[in-house]
Design an enzyme around this catalytic site. Structure first.
Site, mmCIF file in Angstrom:
data_model
loop_
_atom_site.group_PDB
_atom_site.id
_atom_site.type_symbol
_atom_site.label_atom_id
_atom_site.label_comp_id
_atom_site.label_asym_id
_atom_site.label_seq_id
_atom_site.Cartn_x
_atom_site.Cartn_y
_atom_site.Cartn_z
ATOM 1 N N PRO A 9 -3.623 -10.175 9.729
ATOM 2 C CA PRO A 9 -3.348 -8.890 10.358
ATOM 3 C C PRO A 9 -4.559 -7.962 10.425
ATOM 4 O O PRO A 9 -5.357 -7.899 9.492
ATOM 5 C CB PRO A 9 -2.261 -8.273 9.467
ATOM 6 N N ASN A 10 -4.637 -7.278 11.549
ATOM 7 C CA ASN A 10 -5.656 -6.248 11.829
ATOM 8 C C ASN A 10 -7.053 -6.807 12.045
ATOM 9 O O ASN A 10 -7.970 -6.050 12.382
ATOM 10 C CB ASN A 10 -5.683 -5.175 10.717
ATOM 11 N N ARG A 17 -12.667 -1.138 13.290
ATOM 12 C CA ARG A 17 -12.323 -0.860 11.890
ATOM 13 C C ARG A 17 -13.566 -0.332 11.164
ATOM 14 O O ARG A 17 -14.646 -0.274 11.745
ATOM 15 C CB ARG A 17 -11.802 -2.137 11.205
ATOM 16 N N TYR A 22 -16.579 -3.879 7.293
ATOM 17 C CA TYR A 22 -16.279 -5.069 8.102
ATOM 18 C C TYR A 22 -17.343 -5.419 9.137
ATOM 19 O O TYR A 22 -17.208 -6.415 9.834
ATOM 20 C CB TYR A 22 -14.929 -4.875 8.812
ATOM 21 N N ASN A 72 -8.987 -15.971 6.481
ATOM 22 C CA ASN A 72 -9.053 -14.578 6.072
ATOM 23 C C ASN A 72 -7.660 -14.019 6.345
ATOM 24 O O ASN A 72 -7.321 -13.718 7.491
ATOM 25 C CB ASN A 72 -10.113 -13.815 6.870
ATOM 26 N N ALA A 75 -4.753 -8.258 4.761
ATOM 27 C CA ALA A 75 -3.965 -7.624 3.687
ATOM 28 C C ALA A 75 -2.946 -8.584 3.075
ATOM 29 O O ALA A 75 -2.529 -8.388 1.922
ATOM 30 C CB ALA A 75 -3.271 -6.375 4.222
ATOM 31 N N HIS A 78 -3.307 -10.140 -0.471
ATOM 32 C CA HIS A 78 -2.911 -9.437 -1.693
ATOM 33 C C HIS A 78 -1.400 -9.399 -1.892
ATOM 34 O O HIS A 78 -0.919 -8.860 -2.889
ATOM 35 C CB HIS A 78 -3.457 -7.999 -1.656
ATOM 36 N N ASP A 85 1.819 -20.572 -0.609
ATOM 37 C CA ASP A 85 2.593 -21.804 -0.762
ATOM 38 C C ASP A 85 2.353 -22.761 0.408
ATOM 39 O O ASP A 85 2.242 -23.978 0.206
ATOM 40 C CB ASP A 85 4.092 -21.492 -0.884
ATOM 41 N N GLU A 96 -11.295 -19.455 1.248
ATOM 42 C CA GLU A 96 -10.844 -18.076 1.461
ATOM 43 C C GLU A 96 -12.048 -17.210 1.817
ATOM 44 O O GLU A 96 -13.087 -17.282 1.149
ATOM 45 C CB GLU A 96 -10.180 -17.558 0.175
ATOM 46 N N HIS A 98 -13.532 -13.252 3.117
ATOM 47 C CA HIS A 98 -13.362 -11.824 3.397
ATOM 48 C C HIS A 98 -14.677 -11.259 3.893
ATOM 49 O O HIS A 98 -15.744 -11.622 3.383
ATOM 50 C CB HIS A 98 -12.919 -11.059 2.144
ATOM 51 N N SER A 100 -15.426 -8.030 3.655
ATOM 52 C CA SER A 100 -15.845 -7.055 2.640
ATOM 53 C C SER A 100 -15.800 -7.705 1.254
ATOM 54 O O SER A 100 -15.161 -8.747 1.065
ATOM 55 C CB SER A 100 -14.898 -5.844 2.670
ATOM 56 N N ARG A 105 -13.826 -2.908 -4.152
ATOM 57 C CA ARG A 105 -13.017 -1.923 -3.435
ATOM 58 C C ARG A 105 -11.828 -1.466 -4.297
ATOM 59 O O ARG A 105 -11.855 -1.607 -5.505
ATOM 60 C CB ARG A 105 -12.571 -2.527 -2.095
ATOM 61 N N ARG A 109 -6.873 -4.427 -3.951
ATOM 62 C CA ARG A 109 -7.488 -5.541 -3.212
ATOM 63 C C ARG A 109 -8.082 -6.601 -4.157
ATOM 64 O O ARG A 109 -8.593 -7.618 -3.713
ATOM 65 C CB ARG A 109 -8.590 -5.032 -2.281
#
Ligand code: DQA
Length: 144
Positions: A9-10, A17, A22, A72, A75, A78, A85, A96, A98, A100, A105, A109
Site C-alpha cells: 500500500p501507498n 511521499r 522514500y 516491500n 505498512a 508491521h 503466512d 524484505e 524498505h 527507509s 523511525r 515501524r
C-alpha cells in the site's frame, strides 16, 4: 530464473511521499531500475503492486512458478500475519525491502512480521534497496 517484486500500500504514490524517507522516484522509475539490474543478471522479473492485503496474499499464493520474491509490504509489514503466512507457504527465498530505515523511525515501524521468514532484510537505501535485494537474491539462487 524468474522473480516477483511485490509492492504494498501507498507505494504507488512514491514521488509524492516524504522524499527524505522514500526518495524522489516514482514506482515506475524504480521498476525500470530493477529491470535494468535484472537484465544484467539475466533474471526474469514481474511486478505487482496493490493497496489491498487480500490481493497481495492471493498473488503470493499464485507465485509458485517464481524462484523468489522481493517484497516491500509497506505498512502491512508491521501488521499483516496473513502476508507473512502466505510467504511462509511460498517456501522459496524471500527478501524484505524498505526504502527507509524502519529502525531509525517511529517505534511502530520497528516490528516486521515478515523478517522472521525472510532470507534477509534491506532497509534504508531508498530505491537502491531494491537493486541490492535483487543482487542478494541472485546470489542466493546461485548458491554463491
Ligand atoms: C516502507 C516503510 C513502512 O513503514 C511504510 O509504511 C511504507 C514504506 C519503506 O519502504 O520504507 O509504506 O515499507
Amino acid at each position: 530464473m524468474k522473480i516477483l517484486v511485490i509492492n504494498g500500500p501507498n507505494l504507488n504514490m512514491l514521488g509524492s511521499r516524504d522524499k527524505s524517507q522514500y526518495g524522489s522516484l516514482s514506482l515506475k522509475e524504480i521498476e525500470k531500475m530493477i529491470l535494468e539490474e535484472a537484465k544484467k543478471l539475466k533474471i526474469g522479473v514481474s511486478f505487482f503492486q496493490s493497496n489491498e492485503e487480500g490481493k497481495i496474499v492471493t498473488k503470493i499464493q499464485q507465485a509458485s512458478n517464481y524462484d523468489g520474491i522481493i517484497i516491500n509490504a509497506g505498512a502491512y509489514t508491521h501488521t499483516s500475519i496473513a502476508i507473512r503466512d502466505a510467504l511462509e507457504i511460498f517456501n522459496k527465498p524471500v527478501i524484505e525491502v524498505h526504502l527507509s530505515n524502519i529502525f531509525a523511525r517511529e517505534p511502530f515501524r520497528h516490528n516486521s512480521y515478515i523478517s522472521s521468514i525472510a532470507k534477509g532484510v534491506i532497509a534504508g537505501f531508498k530505491e537502491n534497496s531494491y537493486v541490492l535485494a535483487i543482487r542478494a537474491l541472485y546470489q542466493i539462487l546461485n548458491n554463491k
